[in-house]
Design an enzyme around this catalytic site. Sequence first.
Site, PDB file in Angstrom:
ATOM      1  N   GLY A   1       0.827  -1.208   0.000  1.00 28.82           N
ATOM      2  CA  GLY A   1       0.000   0.000   0.000  1.00 28.82           C
ATOM      3  C   GLY A   1       0.851   1.243   0.000  1.00 28.82           C
TER       4      GLY A   1
ATOM      5  CG  ASP B   1      -8.647  10.638   6.963  1.00 28.88           C
ATOM      6  OD1 ASP B   1      -9.561  11.132   6.275  1.00 28.88           O
ATOM      7  OD2 ASP B   1      -7.584  10.207   6.487  1.00 28.88           O
TER       8      ASP B   1
ATOM      9  N   GLY C   1      -0.065   9.130   1.276  1.00 25.27           N
ATOM     10  CA  GLY C   1       0.578  10.407   1.020  1.00 25.27           C
ATOM     11  C   GLY C   1       1.826  10.617   1.846  1.00 25.27           C
ATOM     12  CG  MET C   2       3.456  10.866   6.291  1.00 24.78           C
ATOM     13  SD  MET C   2       2.654  11.585   7.746  1.00 24.78           S
ATOM     14  CE  MET C   2       1.628  10.237   8.313  1.00 24.78           C
ATOM     15  CB  ALA C   3       4.129   6.062   5.389  1.00 20.91           C
TER      16      ALA C   3
END
Length: 554
Positions: free
Chosen positions: A19, A143, A22-24
């Site tokens: 997967g 979120d 946006g960050m990792a």
Amino acid sequence: MTEQPRLLGGRYELGAIIGRGGMADVIAANDIRLGRKVAIKLMRRELASDPLFLARFRREAQAAAGLNHPTIVAVYDSGEDIVGTGTDAASLPYIVMELVEGETVRDILRSGAGFTPERALQVARDVLTALDYSHRNGIVHRDIKPGNVMITKSGAIKVMDFGIARAMSDSGNTLTASQTVMGTAQYLSPEQARGGEADARSDIYSLGCLLYEMLTGKPPFTGESAVAIAYQHVSGLVVSPSEVNPEVNPNIDALVQMALAKDATERYQSAAEMRTDIDRALIGDKVTAVLPTVPMNYSAVTVKPVATKSRTNPWVWVLSAAGVFLAAAVAIWVYGSSLNPGGGNQVEVPDLAGLSAEAAITVLSDYNLVLGSITPAESDRPANTIIDQDPDVGSRVAEGSSVNVTISAGATQIIVPTVAGLVSAEDARRVLASVNLQLGNITSVDNDQPEGYVVGSIPPAGTSVPVGTRVSIEISNGFGVVPALEGLPEAQARSDLGAAGYQVVVVPQPAATALPGTVLAQSPAAGTRLKIGSRVSITVATSDVPVEPEPETP
């Protein structure tokens, strides 16, 4: 020679990437110490030098590590991995999590498989169980969306990605405050879209969006941009799920509409409360959901300054807010500059109209742009929202460029909205508050409307008044005046009584001198003050006049 798997933290053998976010990146791995498969979220190297992203990533590890529940993806470990050497060396934080085999709700929706109403409710119920646990432990997810809900091969639900979660007691934290509008546009609560604080009820709203999409196959609001979608969350009306999917019953409509109330006070106040209502719906019982009110001019969102004993110039709080927004903009600019030092790429300027300056910071960061100067101006548009921008929407500019905005300082005059016809004084208060007016005196009057209904206002609707004016209202006390009915045709009398709110009782009476169907008498008499809904009897002439028998001839 076979290449050895990369070893993380001396114990995790890294496998394939499963997967990307946006960050990792999320990587499948094997814990050689405990002999189990795990998933590792590893921060991307290009973000590791940014203090804001580092703080957010570490906060996720702390938030999720403190949550141990079957409906939440477990966090086993965290650490940092050194990559590169010398001046190129970087420390990449990572989180070791439970490896869940299954698919996300997003994957299922995209495949076209969809959910039956019953299954959608069951999934929502389990997500609410996770939220109830996290909220009771002081953590707001912020979120909730289809991509963050996993369904295992056995059908169990797992909520994941607490990357922008926040401790409920952390509202004073400046880093958190600058990120309260973070989230995914299609599932963002109105208060988050306006740049306000997110709490447990914000998660309820996002869960409502998720449930809506599972029931209908699409989110409650769509648009050409994140800005357009966020604006609809603040001011748009939601089409009932049953209008999109006829298999959805009114019970489900009611609980979805309550979860999606614009005003957080009108939503379910806890995850446990909504879960209990879903349990009722699942067994066919009537839910307790109350449909939220839909005030006129709801889009007139206001930001109220803190009340003080002395009269404060409104520019003070407007400019103070601007200072906070500019500070956050500097942080975003640093991030944009670090990723795009050349600034050569061209991007299109997004539409910021209607957003708060804080929300604009988040939207602009998605385009690698930053918020520039903030100029307040008097306007009849909602206070603290953007009314103009430079460069204009659609302009092409270099990444890292600034976008200057003008924000509304609010209007000095407001048009009194129509409150007549609302079912309670409380509804009138909400409508008035939505346009920055106050509820004044409440007077009870005789009227043909049901008891408690609002029948008028002083000043009347359409009047221009200063912001903050107290508007008095008149409500029906449930009493009216019986109209005059004698001499009218029966049909007219019935119509007049119905319009006045009374029930009709007809007493037929033969009459030789009156036209059949004419009202001969009424009770109570015309002009009597009588409770609405009471019975009024009318005596109506008939043609059946008794015939006197002829005398017998002797």
